[in-house]
Design an enzyme around this catalytic site. Structure first.
Site, PDB file in Angstrom:
ATOM      1  N   GLU A 109      55.707  50.523  46.378  1.00 46.57           N
ATOM      2  CA  GLU A 109      57.006  51.058  45.922  1.00 46.57           C
ATOM      3  C   GLU A 109      57.237  52.464  46.474  1.00 46.57           C
ATOM      4  OE1 GLU A 109      56.074  49.964  41.768  1.00 46.57           O
ATOM      5  OE2 GLU A 109      58.115  49.169  41.741  1.00 46.57           O
ATOM      6  N   GLU A 129      51.892  43.213  40.519  1.00 48.05           N
ATOM      7  CA  GLU A 129      52.048  43.505  39.091  1.00 48.05           C
ATOM      8  C   GLU A 129      52.088  42.243  38.237  1.00 48.05           C
ATOM      9  OE1 GLU A 129      53.641  45.017  41.522  1.00 48.05           O
ATOM     10  OE2 GLU A 129      53.915  47.150  41.119  1.00 48.05           O
TER      11      GLU A 129
HETATM   12  N1  3HC Z   1      44.135  51.536  38.702  1.00 51.10           N
HETATM   13  C1  3HC Z   1      42.942  51.945  38.231  1.00 51.10           C
HETATM   14  N2  3HC Z   1      41.761  51.556  38.742  1.00 51.10           N
HETATM   15  C2  3HC Z   1      41.803  50.694  39.781  1.00 51.10           C
HETATM   16  C3  3HC Z   1      43.011  50.226  40.328  1.00 51.10           C
HETATM   17  C4  3HC Z   1      44.225  50.686  39.751  1.00 51.10           C
HETATM   18  N3  3HC Z   1      45.420  50.301  40.219  1.00 51.10           N
HETATM   19  N4  3HC Z   1      42.727  49.395  41.338  1.00 51.10           N
HETATM   20  C5  3HC Z   1      41.403  49.341  41.426  1.00 51.10           C
HETATM   21  N5  3HC Z   1      40.824  50.128  40.496  1.00 51.10           N
HETATM   22  C6  3HC Z   1      39.405  50.395  40.272  1.00 51.10           C
HETATM   23  C7  3HC Z   1      38.640  49.132  39.905  1.00 51.10           C
HETATM   24  O1  3HC Z   1      38.664  48.906  38.528  1.00 51.10           O
HETATM   25  C8  3HC Z   1      37.249  49.467  40.408  1.00 51.10           C
HETATM   26  O2  3HC Z   1      36.649  50.303  39.441  1.00 51.10           O
HETATM   27  P1  3HC Z   1      35.053  50.218  39.147  1.00 51.10           P
HETATM   28  O3  3HC Z   1      34.405  50.518  40.466  1.00 51.10           O
HETATM   29  O4  3HC Z   1      34.846  51.225  38.083  1.00 51.10           O
HETATM   30  O5  3HC Z   1      34.806  48.800  38.691  1.00 51.10           O
HETATM   31  C9  3HC Z   1      37.508  50.308  41.655  1.00 51.10           C
HETATM   32  O6  3HC Z   1      38.858  50.789  41.529  1.00 51.10           O
HETATM   33  C10 3HC Z   1      37.411  49.556  42.963  1.00 51.10           C
HETATM   34  O7  3HC Z   1      38.223  48.386  42.857  1.00 51.10           O
HETATM   35  P2  3HC Z   1      37.719  46.971  43.384  1.00 51.10           P
HETATM   36  O8  3HC Z   1      36.304  46.746  42.954  1.00 51.10           O
HETATM   37  O9  3HC Z   1      38.738  45.977  42.972  1.00 51.10           O
HETATM   38  O10 3HC Z   1      37.723  47.214  44.954  1.00 51.10           O
HETATM   39  P3  3HC Z   1      38.139  46.214  46.113  1.00 51.10           P
HETATM   40  O11 3HC Z   1      37.946  46.966  47.374  1.00 51.10           O
HETATM   41  O12 3HC Z   1      37.458  44.907  45.926  1.00 51.10           O
HETATM   42  O13 3HC Z   1      39.706  45.935  45.919  1.00 51.10           O
HETATM   43  C11 3HC Z   1      42.009  46.498  45.568  1.00 51.10           C
HETATM   44  C12 3HC Z   1      40.623  46.964  46.089  1.00 51.10           C
HETATM   45  C13 3HC Z   1      42.527  45.366  46.469  1.00 51.10           C
HETATM   46  C14 3HC Z   1      42.930  47.671  45.653  1.00 51.10           C
HETATM   47  C15 3HC Z   1      41.859  45.977  44.128  1.00 51.10           C
HETATM   48  O14 3HC Z   1      41.172  46.940  43.368  1.00 51.10           O
HETATM   49  C16 3HC Z   1      43.167  45.705  43.427  1.00 51.10           C
HETATM   50  O15 3HC Z   1      43.739  44.655  43.632  1.00 51.10           O
HETATM   51  N6  3HC Z   1      43.633  46.654  42.573  1.00 51.10           N
HETATM   52  C17 3HC Z   1      44.767  46.464  41.730  1.00 51.10           C
HETATM   53  C18 3HC Z   1      46.073  46.533  42.505  1.00 51.10           C
HETATM   54  C19 3HC Z   1      47.237  46.384  41.569  1.00 51.10           C
HETATM   55  O16 3HC Z   1      47.307  45.464  40.769  1.00 51.10           O
HETATM   56  N7  3HC Z   1      48.216  47.286  41.693  1.00 51.10           N
HETATM   57  C20 3HC Z   1      49.384  47.260  40.850  1.00 51.10           C
HETATM   58  C21 3HC Z   1      49.183  48.177  39.701  1.00 51.10           C
HETATM   59  S1  3HC Z   1      50.518  48.133  38.556  1.00 51.10           S
HETATM   60  C22 3HC Z   1      51.708  49.119  39.214  1.00 51.10           C
HETATM   61  O17 3HC Z   1      51.527  49.622  40.303  1.00 51.10           O
HETATM   62  C23 3HC Z   1      52.926  49.350  38.370  1.00 51.10           C
HETATM   63  C24 3HC Z   1      54.038  49.967  39.164  1.00 51.10           C
HETATM   64  O18 3HC Z   1      54.932  48.965  39.558  1.00 51.10           O
HETATM   65  C25 3HC Z   1      54.798  50.974  38.325  1.00 51.10           C
END
Ligand code: 3HC
Length: 709
Positions: A109, A129
């Site tokens: 975004e 999301e």
């Molecule tokens: N917020 C907080 N912590 C997060 C995070 C996030 N968005 N994304 C990842 N983390 C944390 C994980 O919990 C993990 O923590 P830990 O080591 O303590 O367990 C650490 O970061 C590393 O994450 P992964 O183990 O998942 O690492 P990968 O390299 O395997 O994957 C990734 C990376 C593809 C970025 C994956 O973490 C992911 O899919 N993250 C979530 C993405 C997501 O859903 N984003 C949307 C959020 S909602 C939003 O943005 C609302 C907006 O519209 C207003």
């Protein structure tokens, strides 16, 4: 500025380039410090007369991976992300976003609000999301359709899929793809080009061509709404995501953003959002086990799988997919040929479905896979997985042979789904190397792997089990030894309950319907038909031989199986499957059999309605889940949730049985159990943990948090 965002201005012949770098490891989540820093950096750029163009990029392994999920459910500290991105877009000098790693959620975004986007070839973008029970809440549902059109935006936002850079370019999400490996260089190159040109500011919110094209097309809107609703199967967020995108067509941008915010807040306050975020963290937490604090996995370069039946061939293929060479062992040449045929059949299906090409299939079948009728061929393997018939004597006999031939230090695993791994390990001279690896069928597809730790299993053997799960792209869950471990033990309990309900007067078809309406892909009787009713019968026979405990209500199932009706594979079980169809029709003869059993036992049938069915079904599942945690078979409640979601089709958006218990209230579940006690006092005894939590007014999630700290 803040520590999370750095600002520098580089002088170039054609002008000044501001470089804004977000540095918030591990994934540059847009928490408060990032939002605040980004807003201040954008404001500084707006007022910086020495800077003509800005590049926003992420430090470390990725661009912004989204909002900081840990902040959800807590009061939001300003500035909010919508405010930040709106400001970025409003600046009247060009801002470029340079994307590497992943630009997800609030990350994409932010990028969409920039005036231009360049992505490294290896980057992926997405709005995931929906998987968190949310919708993009910082303008994503309004800006994306303006760039790529309504249908493509609905697809991306309701699926949450990660789109590779090349596709993002074709769709129109990014303006350029850079072949290099530095987002900074990619951003600077794009900026220099812009400085040579007209320095035009292009605001996504002002684009209208793509949405004008479908305005007033009510048929398209209805088609989108109904397709999304059908696929959502009870989950709210995909439906609301589609609604928000459609609002982009009906409303001017500023109104559309307001509508997006309303829908976003509605979802933010829903139990589904809470449940899905619980699963997001549980997915990661489940791999954090005590053994990994002290031990490292053993080397894993060659595997042997004993047995080439459904399980053995599925396990073999999942290893081949991960590039792990496998020798399959069968008892004679004929069985070995059958095992090879089973493996090749799965690989051929992969080619047919376009998962890989014929060359790759041939490489897996001919170079990574071999088959032998001589158990001595396991000797080079550093992992041996026994996947033979589910019988203790058979397994012990095999483990004696494995012990003779396996290399010292090899990890020896049984794919048993119920049996005592201590007893299996005890026939070897190296019980410290033995563990259970409970794969789920079809093993090349199902994500769950229960890693069963026996009394003498060494920590590095457990660590190897978890390393294997990761390599196979499966979710490993640590389980202790008991009949059925985590999943099958809980399953057995609610299947028993289902048999009580049927015997007492409820139709098996009503039970399946209620369970499907709750969100499971199928009900217990449909599942029995799929797995084969002969399997349940064999299991009941084993238990009867050991001395059945409590009420036996499965006579009607025994009678159905005695007729050779084993389910889908015989065309008839609880349901009738005509012409090889996988969708069964209710069978009046089954209802007659059940009726006959009831009358023989003198039961006056009393049918339960859908709510009463599900209250009992969930109470039985939750009660046994609590026992599994109480006895330490599962490390934490979240391990049960993950097991039931990935192995048994528990609806993810309800968070797993113990998260669901928290949502309903532990006390309320306990009250239900106590109210059912008179129906069957042996069965409906509440787990001690459930009683304790209710007394202390605590949740199952409080135990997850305690285990973390
Ligand atoms: N917020 C907080 N912590 C997060 C995070 C996030 N968005 N994304 C990842 N983390 C944390 C994980 O919990 C993990 O923590 P830990 O080591 O303590 O367990 C650490 O970061 C590393 O994450 P992964 O183990 O998942 O690492 P990968 O390299 O395997 O994957 C990734 C990376 C593809 C970025 C994956 O973490 C992911 O899919 N993250 C979530 C993405 C997501 O859903 N984003 C949307 C959020 S909602 C939003 O943005 C609302 C907006 O519209 C207003």
């Amino acid at each position: 500025m803040s520590d999370a965002v750095a600002y520098e201005c580089l002088k170039d012949d054609a002008g000044g380039i501001a470089v804004i770098t977000i540095d918030n490891p591990p994934v540059n989540a847009a928490g408060h410090a990032v939002r605040d820093g980004l807003l201040k950096a954008a404001q500084r750029f707006a007022g910086d007369d020495t800077a003509d163009v800005a590049v926003i990029l992420g430090a470390g392994r990725t661009f912004i991976a989204g909002a900081d999920i840990r902040e959800f459910g807590k009061p939001m500290q300003p500035p909010g992300l919508p405010e930040v991105v709106d400001f970025i877009e409003s600046v009247d000098k060009p801002i470029i976003c340079a994307i590497h790693g992943t630009a997800l959620g609030g990350g994409l975004e932010t990028a969409l609000a920039c005036h231009y986007r360049v992505a490294l070839n290896s980057a992926r973008v997405g709005l995931p999301e929906v998987h968190l029970g949310l919708l993009p809440g910082a303008g994503g549902t309004q800006r994306l359709p303006r760039l790529i059109g309504v249908e493509a935006a609905v697809d991306m936002i309701t699926s949450g899929r990660h789109v590779p850079a090349r596709e993002a370019l074709e769709l129109g999400i990014v303006d350029a793809v850079d072949a290099g490996d530095s987002p900074r260089e990619a951003g600077l190159t794009f900026a220099r080009d812009l400085l040579q040109g007209n320095r035009h500011v292009r605001r996504t919110s002002t684009l209208s061509e793509k949405i004008d094209a479908v305005r007033g097309d009510t048929a398209l809107f209805e088609e989108i709404r109904s397709a999304v609703k059908k696929k959502a199967k009870g989950q709210l967020s995909p439906v609301m995501c589609a609604e928000a995108v459609l609002a982009a067509v009906d409303l001017p941008f500023t109104e559309g953003v307001k509508r997006e915010r309303e829908l976003f807040m509605e979802l933010m306050n829903s139990p589904q959002r809470d449940a899905l975020i619980h699963v997001f963290f549980a997915d990661r937490e489940v791999a954090k086990i005590p053994e990994l604090k002290t031990a490292s996995p053993r080397a894993l370069n060659q595997a042997a799988v004993i047995g080439g039946g459904t399980m053995g061939s599925g396990i073999t293929v999942s290893m081949l997919f991960a590039g792990l060479p496998v020798t399959m062992i069968e008892r004679d040449e004929e069985s070995a040929a059958r095992g090879r045929a089973n493996v090749e059949k799965i690989l051929d299906e992969g080619v047919k479905r376009g998962k890989f090409d014929q060359d790759h299939r041939n490489r897996l079948a001919n170079e990574l896979y071999s088959c032998s009728a001589d158990i001595a061929s396991i000797s080079p393997a550093d992992l041996v997985v026994e996947a033979a018939f589910e019988d203790m004597a058979v397994k012990q006999d095999l483990f004696r042979q494995i012990d003779q031939h396996a290399e010292s230090g090899a990890v020896l695993a049984s794919n048993t789904s119920y049996l005592n791994v201590n007893e299996i390990a005890s026939v070897t001279g190296r019980p410290q190397d033995v563990l259970g690896l409970h794969f789920f069928s079809p093993a090349h597809i199902m994500k769950l792997l229960e890693i069963v730790v026996a009394d003498k299993t060494q920590p590095d053997v457990v660590a190897t089990g978890f390393a294997l799960a990761k390599r196979l792209k499966k979710i490993g869950v640590r389980a202790g030894v008991c009949d059925g471990f985590i999943g099958n033990r809980i399953l057995e309990r609610y299947l028993t309950l289902a048999s009580f309900m049927v015997e007492d007067g409820t139709s098996p078809y009503d039970i399946d319907k209620a369970v499907v309406n709750f969100g499971f892909p199928m009900g217990p009787n449909q599942m029995g038909d799929l797995a084969g009713l002969d399997i349940g019968m064999a299991n009941r026979k084993r238990k009867k031989a050991e001395g059945w405990k409590g009420r036996y209500a499965a006579d009607y199932m025994d009678r159905i199986s005695d007729l050779g009706r084993y389910g889908q594979k015989t065309g008839r079980g609880f349901y009738i499957y005509e012409d090889g169809s996988r969708i069964g029709k209710p069978d009046p003869e089954v209802l007659e059999i059940i009726e006959k059993v009831r009358s023989e036992k003198g039961i006056v049938p009393k049918a339960l309605d859908e709510t009463s069915i599900m209250k009992r079904y969930m109470a039985a599942m939750i009660n046994e889940s609590a026992r599994v945690v109480e006895e330490g078979i599962a490390l934490r409640p979240l391990d049960v949730d993950i097991t039931m979601i990935y192995g048994y089709g528990f609806p993810r958006w309800r968070g797993g049985p113990l998260k669901y218990a928290d949502t309903i209230g532990v006390q309320s579940i306990l009250d239900d159990i106590r109210s059912f006690e008179s129906e069957n006092p042996d069965f409906w005894q509440p787990a001690k943990l459930l009683v304790d939590l209710a007394e202390r007014n605590e949740t199952f999630d409080s135990l997850n948090k305690k285990a973390k700290s």
